[in-house]
Design an enzyme around this catalytic site. Structure first.
Site, short mmCIF file in Angstrom:
data_model
loop_
_atom_site.label_atom_id
_atom_site.label_comp_id
_atom_site.label_asym_id
_atom_site.label_seq_id
_atom_site.Cartn_x
_atom_site.Cartn_y
_atom_site.Cartn_z
CB SER A 136 -29.46 -10.58 25.57
OG SER A 136 -29.39 -10.79 26.97
CG ASN B 121 -20.38 -7.35 34.47
OD1 ASN B 121 -21.44 -7.36 33.83
ND2 ASN B 121 -19.88 -6.27 35.02
CB THR C 140 -0.79 -24.61 -11.14
OG1 THR C 140 -0.31 -24.65 -12.48
CG2 THR C 140 -0.04 -25.65 -10.30
CG HIS C 141 -2.03 -20.72 -12.98
ND1 HIS C 141 -1.78 -19.45 -12.51
CD2 HIS C 141 -0.85 -21.39 -12.88
CE1 HIS C 141 -0.50 -19.35 -12.16
NE2 HIS C 141 0.09 -20.52 -12.37
CB SER D 135 -33.82 -27.54 -12.57
OG SER D 135 -34.63 -26.63 -13.28
CG ASN E 200 -29.03 -27.55 -10.18
OD1 ASN E 200 -28.38 -27.66 -11.21
ND2 ASN E 200 -30.26 -27.04 -10.15
CD GLU F 163 -24.80 -24.31 -6.61
OE1 GLU F 163 -24.91 -23.34 -7.36
OE2 GLU F 163 -25.68 -25.19 -6.55
CE1 TYR G 101 -20.99 -7.51 29.45
CE2 TYR G 101 -22.03 -5.53 30.34
CZ TYR G 101 -22.09 -6.69 29.57
OH TYR G 101 -23.25 -7.01 28.92
CD GLN H 79 -27.51 -7.92 25.91
OE1 GLN H 79 -27.49 -8.04 27.12
NE2 GLN H 79 -28.47 -7.23 25.28
CE LYS I 186 -24.63 -13.22 25.82
NZ LYS I 186 -23.75 -12.10 25.61
N1 ARG Z 1 -26.98 -9.96 29.01
C1 ARG Z 1 -25.70 -9.45 29.35
C2 ARG Z 1 -24.69 -9.82 28.25
O1 ARG Z 1 -24.99 -10.67 27.49
C3 ARG Z 1 -25.24 -10.01 30.66
C4 ARG Z 1 -24.29 -9.15 31.39
C5 ARG Z 1 -24.96 -7.90 31.86
N2 ARG Z 1 -24.11 -7.13 32.68
C6 ARG Z 1 -24.37 -5.86 32.98
N3 ARG Z 1 -23.52 -5.23 33.70
N4 ARG Z 1 -25.44 -5.26 32.53
O2 ARG Z 1 -23.63 -9.24 28.14
#
Ligand code: ARG
Length: 469
Positions: free
Chosen positions: A32, A119, A164-165, A286, A294, A299, A326, A331, A334
């Protein structure tokens, strides 16, 4: 980021029981670091608070804690200076920071992870990051609300058609329309404030899932990181992503509001409406049609909800059905939140700029306000008030007069008194007073109504609340 040769070796952080390193594709799917490097500042802040607490509790020597604290600052400056050697085989930001710390300070680095797990580490890092985004959203919304209040103040008594509408309904004031958005964005702001309050509990110290046998002080780390208190259940602490879901939900509602005003801008700036002129700063030309200007920013703002709501649905779907506690599925939280937050902050800033620059075309607004039989309700109300007609009958008489005007190709105020009396003999000449749009809006004085007096009172209230002079 290229896999370095020791990809083949067992992982230095957890590889004790492993004889072989991971497959290259395993490394790719598992890592990650490509995105969670954005959590570096939160990760280092969390680790510094943790190390200081461990020393205060006598779990770590002061000397080691100091080396760790200093070393982490070196890591921070390396990352901020752009010369940190991120390594994909170290999976994530947590292990990249710790491994580099070990290169810098040696053996004491290995003591940092006492009474902690990735975790609770990722849970605290991500909470800190999302909390900061709530603050950014609150600030962005405050600026946007101020821009709308300024528009409302300038045009408290400018008339325009209310719809309205998307059909002309009744005349309203420009200021009133602008303040409708202030109400929406104020609710959005309170949703971020509310979410922030609820998420402000510290999961650090939950360790892997069960808590720890070391005598840690979770209240100390919570306070050091600006949390109100530690979370109360270690299992929940490492498995909860409600804070991210609440941020995404609030962001989705906010982006929906942005998309609605964006759509109004697209309509209003068209050659058919000409209600507003958007500045050159927020439009594009354009490459083939020289006359075009534009409303691209509007938009794109209209589209942003697609992305933000997409991220929201994605994270709900990722979390759905996950058993405690967990799982690596988490993961995947994010990138969704990062992308949604980036889109939202950019959207808020762009809308604030556009609203600030926007020029209402007053003559066109006034002309549009007076067309489309916009004061038909005022006529019906007059029949009720002055002639004592039941509203349903007044509605019918007015409808007949609208049809008559339509047949003659004119608007209601253009009918003669005798035209009117041919439909209802009791109608008097003073009916024409209520058919003018200025009188129409001025009469709608009920609390929260469109009358300029009401709008000015609301502008004053918002200026006070927002601290505007
Ligand atoms: N990179 C992991 C995440 O974003 C961190 C936690 C990893 N924990 C584990 N037990 N492998 O979730």
């Amino acid at each position: 980021m290229s896999a370095s040769p020791d990809t083949k070796a067992a992982n230095q952080m957890w590889g004790g029981r492993f004889a072989e390193g991971p497959d290259a594709i395993m490394t790719a799917i598992n890592a990650s670091i490509g995105f969670d490097k954005r959590l570096y500042a939160q990760d280092i802040a969390g680790s510094r608070a943790h190390a200081a607490m461990l020393a205060a509790q006598g779990i770590l020597s002061n000397k080691d804690a100091e080396a760790i604290g200093e070393g982490l600052l070196t890591v921070l400056s390396e990352i901020e200076g752009g010369n940190f050697p991120f390594r994909v085989e170290l999976e994530d930001i947590h292990m990249n920071v710790e491994a580099r710390l070990k290169e810098i300070i040696g053996e004491p680095a290995g003591r940092l992870h006492t009474a902690r797990s990735r975790n609770d580490q990722v849970a605290v890092d991500f909470r800190l990051w999302v909390r900061a985004q709530c603050d950014a959203a609150i600030d962005g919304l405050t600026a946007l609300m101020a821009a709308f209040v300024r528009q409302a103040e300038a045009g408290a008594d400018w008339v325009m058609p209310g719809f309205t509408h998307l059909q002309t309904a009744q005349p309203v004031t420009w200021g009133h329309h602008m303040l409708a958005y202030v109400e929406m964005f104020a609710r959005d702001r309170s949703r971020f404030e509310d979410a922030r309050r609820r998420m402000n509990e510290c999961p650090l110290g939950a360790a892997a899932l069960a808590g720890t046998s070391f005598p840690i002080d979770r209240h100390a780390t919570a306070a050091a990181l600006g949390f109100d208190r530690p979370t109360a259940n270690s299992l929940d602490s490492v498995s909860d992503r409600d804070f991210a879901l609440e941020f995404l939900s609030a962001s989705s509602i906010c982006a929906m509001h942005l998309s609605r005003f964006a759509e109004e801008l697209v309509i209003w700036s068209s050659a058919q409406f000409r209600f507003v002129r958007l500045s050159d700063r927020w439009t594009t030309g354009s490459s083939i049609m020289p006359q075009k200007k534009n409303p691209d920013a509007a938009e794109l703002l209209r589209a942003k909800l697609g992305r933000i709501l997409g991220a929201t649905v994605a994270l709900f779907t990722i979390m759905k059905g996950l058993p405690l506690t967990y799982s690596k599925d988490m993961q995947e939280d994010k990138e969704q939140v990062f992308d949604a937050a980036d889109s939202l902050m950019l959207g808020l800033a762009a809308m604030t700029g556009m609203v600030g620059d926007m020029n209402a075309n007053r003559p066109v607004l006034a002309q549009a306000a007076a067309s489309g039989f916009s004061t038909a309700t005022d006529l019906a109300d007059w029949l009720v008030r002055e002639l004592g007609l039941p509203f349903r009958d007044a509605h019918h008489v007015t409808g007949t007069l609208v049809a008559m005007a339509e047949g003659k190709g004119c608007d209601l105020p253009d009918l003669s008194l005798s035209d009117m009396q041919s439909v209802h003999a009791g109608i008097r000449a003073d009916v024409f007073d209520v058919l003018g749009v200025e009188n129409s809006v001025r009469s709608r004085r009920s609390y929260g109504g469109t009358a300029p007096d009401q709008v000015r009172a609301q502008v004053a209230r918002w200026k006070g609340l927002l601290g505007l002079s």
